[in-house]
Scaffold this motif. Structure first.
Motif, mmCIF file in Angstrom:
data_model
loop_
_atom_site.group_PDB
_atom_site.id
_atom_site.type_symbol
_atom_site.label_atom_id
_atom_site.label_comp_id
_atom_site.label_asym_id
_atom_site.label_seq_id
_atom_site.Cartn_x
_atom_site.Cartn_y
_atom_site.Cartn_z
ATOM 1 N N HIS A 21 24.196 55.658 24.865
ATOM 2 C CA HIS A 21 22.954 56.051 24.214
ATOM 3 C C HIS A 21 21.803 55.983 25.209
ATOM 4 O O HIS A 21 21.953 55.517 26.331
ATOM 5 C CB HIS A 21 22.678 55.225 22.944
ATOM 6 C CG HIS A 21 22.174 53.832 23.162
ATOM 7 N ND1 HIS A 21 21.397 53.172 22.235
ATOM 8 C CD2 HIS A 21 22.324 52.961 24.188
ATOM 9 C CE1 HIS A 21 21.103 51.954 22.682
ATOM 10 N NE2 HIS A 21 21.654 51.808 23.862
ATOM 11 N N HIS B 176 23.139 54.835 29.099
ATOM 12 C CA HIS B 176 23.967 53.650 29.320
ATOM 13 C C HIS B 176 24.770 53.485 28.038
ATOM 14 O O HIS B 176 24.711 54.357 27.171
ATOM 15 C CB HIS B 176 23.098 52.415 29.623
ATOM 16 C CG HIS B 176 22.288 51.947 28.455
ATOM 17 N ND1 HIS B 176 21.146 52.580 28.039
ATOM 18 C CD2 HIS B 176 22.481 50.925 27.591
ATOM 19 C CE1 HIS B 176 20.658 51.952 26.980
ATOM 20 N NE2 HIS B 176 21.448 50.949 26.680
ATOM 21 N N HIS C 276 27.329 50.738 25.189
ATOM 22 C CA HIS C 276 27.738 49.418 24.699
ATOM 23 C C HIS C 276 29.103 49.513 24.026
ATOM 24 O O HIS C 276 29.480 50.559 23.529
ATOM 25 C CB HIS C 276 26.752 48.886 23.657
ATOM 26 C CG HIS C 276 25.350 48.779 24.160
ATOM 27 N ND1 HIS C 276 24.934 47.779 24.995
ATOM 28 C CD2 HIS C 276 24.265 49.567 23.969
ATOM 29 C CE1 HIS C 276 23.647 47.934 25.281
ATOM 30 N NE2 HIS C 276 23.212 49.023 24.678
ATOM 31 N N GLU D 271 24.787 44.692 19.561
ATOM 32 C CA GLU D 271 24.662 45.668 20.638
ATOM 33 C C GLU D 271 25.273 45.053 21.898
ATOM 34 O O GLU D 271 26.031 45.690 22.623
ATOM 35 C CB GLU D 271 23.169 45.945 20.834
ATOM 36 C CG GLU D 271 22.840 47.173 21.598
ATOM 37 C CD GLU D 271 21.333 47.381 21.604
ATOM 38 O OE1 GLU D 271 20.891 48.469 21.229
ATOM 39 O OE2 GLU D 271 20.607 46.439 21.975
HETATM 40 NI NI NI Z 1 21.374 49.969 24.865
#
Ligand code: NI
Length: 406
Positions: A286, A311, A313, A394
């Motif tokens: 995202h 980047h 997660h 996250e």
């Molecule tokens: Ni992030």
């Protein structure tokens, strides 16, 4: 609906637990092995600061996490990290630095630091070791949690159902050959705390209650060997209820959570509510970016989350359902249904760039706050309107929780 954001910090400190008016035996019974010790005992504390407030629709954030990092980080650096709390950190020259007292003082200090913010700290959760934690709330109440583990054999079945019904409901888990789990039980007590003593429950009292429960269940066949379980359906929901009943005779319990595996648990609380939850993960990329703002303003607002190339997660999702607990079968929710419903709902987001590839995030950038609020109605629909609480990690440091009933 009630949204909270939890931010994780670490600090290392030593702490001496001792009441000067008590004998060494009395101190030992109350504080356990932590009692005495002239220079205190060392700990690596993990503290979770929990915030609640309105989400700014323009930024998709309740509060900028970098502001929490900066202000709470400053508090911890100044007074808490690498200190001997009894000497360096008031008021622990007069009250013992128990987990409850530490959580309470941290909450007070954090409240003062966020006077000007619309997002306010509502609780501090302090993990002392992986086996115990304390939570201080704004209304002056506390919770303390203790984990125990036990291994046990079982045949998942209800004595109130026929063999055919058990097989239909529980599948392979109802095999008469049995199977086993390493259970992890989190027992949570609640109440107010006298700061001069500092604990919700004396050490010896909680150890004996928890040890007795473990001795009753550990390395046993739950269907055959535990007299107290006769007549109970042997399901995880029902076992959570059993553990709660057993402990609440001796401790001021508020709830238990029983993990059957690392990804499935059942809860039972003092309002006689049963809940069940599953944990699942998805990988996604995202980028937090508002096209209406300049590049510079975006960088200032979203920091490194604004990285132009994105980047990602490995997001962890915990979905908990409530509903009607069926006493006859011992089932709140079919585990496969729960697990698959959550997985199917997350599936379209997996291995995607949320902002670039998923329509849900065309108008709202993929902050944690926006992800949980976009995910809630989808999951709730998939779970027949029974979603009670939704959590999104996250990273290990940033957790977002949306819940139904506060
Ligand atoms: Ni992030």
């Amino acid at each position: 609906m009630y949204l909270t954001l939890s931010k994780r910090f670490e600090f290392a400190a030593s702490a001496r637990m001792q009441n000067p008016d008590w004998s060494p035996e009395e101190n030992g019974a109350y504080y356990g092995a932590a009692a005495g010790h002239q220079y205190g005992i060392g700990n690596n504390y993990t503290a979770y600061f929990i915030f609640h407030g309105p989400v700014d629709p323009a930024t998709g954030m309740m509060i900028n996490v970098s502001v929490i990092k900066e202000r709470v980080g400053a508090i911890l650096n100044q007074r808490w990290d690498h200190k001997f709390l009894n000497v360096d950190t008031l008021p622990f020259n007069r009250v013992p630095p128990t987990p409850e007292n530490i959580a309470r003082i941290l909450l007070l200090e954090t409240q003062a630091a966020f006077d000007d913010s619309s997002a306010k700290p509502v609780a501090v959760h302090l993990e002392v070791t992986p086996l115990t934690s304390a939570t201080a709330y704004l209304d002056g109440t506390f919770e303390r949690s203790f984990w125990i583990e036990f291994s046990a054999a079982r045949r998942t079945c209800s004595p109130h159902l026929s063999d055919d019904e058990n097989e239909q409901l529980f599948g392979v888990a109802s095999s008469k050959m049995g199977h086993g789990h390493n259970y992890r039980l989190r027992a949570t007590v609640t109440g107010r705390v006298d700061p001069d003593r500092g604990l919700l429950v004396p050490y010896q009292e909680r150890c004996s209650a928890l040890n007795d429960l473990r001795a009753m269940l550990d390395h046993k066949n739950l269907n055959e060997e535990v007299a107290e379980l006769k007549g109970w359906p042997i399901t995880t929901e029902s076992l959570a209820h059993f553990c709660y009943e057993h402990l609440s005779n001796r401790l001021p319990m508020v709830r238990v959570r029983l993990f059957e595996t690392s990804w499935f648990f059942a809860e039972y609380d003092r309002d006689s509510r049963t809940r069940a939850g599953v944990l699942r993960e998805f990988h996604a990329s995202h980028r937090l970016h508002d096209p209406k703002l300049t590049d510079e303003a975006n960088r200032a607002l979203y920091g490194k989350c604004n990285n132009p190339s994105g980047h990602g997660h490995r997001y962890r999702v915990e979905a908990t359902v409530d509903g009607e607990f069926d006493k006859r079968s011992g089932v709140l929710a079919d585990l496969n249904w729960l697990y698959e419903s959550v997985g199917n709902t997350l599936e379209p987001w997996g291995f995607k760039h949320l902002d670039a590839e998923i329509d849900d995030f065309r108008e709202r950038t993929s902050t944690g706050e926006n992800i949980v609020s976009i995910l809630w109605p989808k999951l709730d629909a998939a779970l027949a309107g029974r979603l009670y609480r939704l959590r999104l990690w996250e990273t290990e440091n940033n957790r977002f929780t949306l819940r139904k009933d506060i």
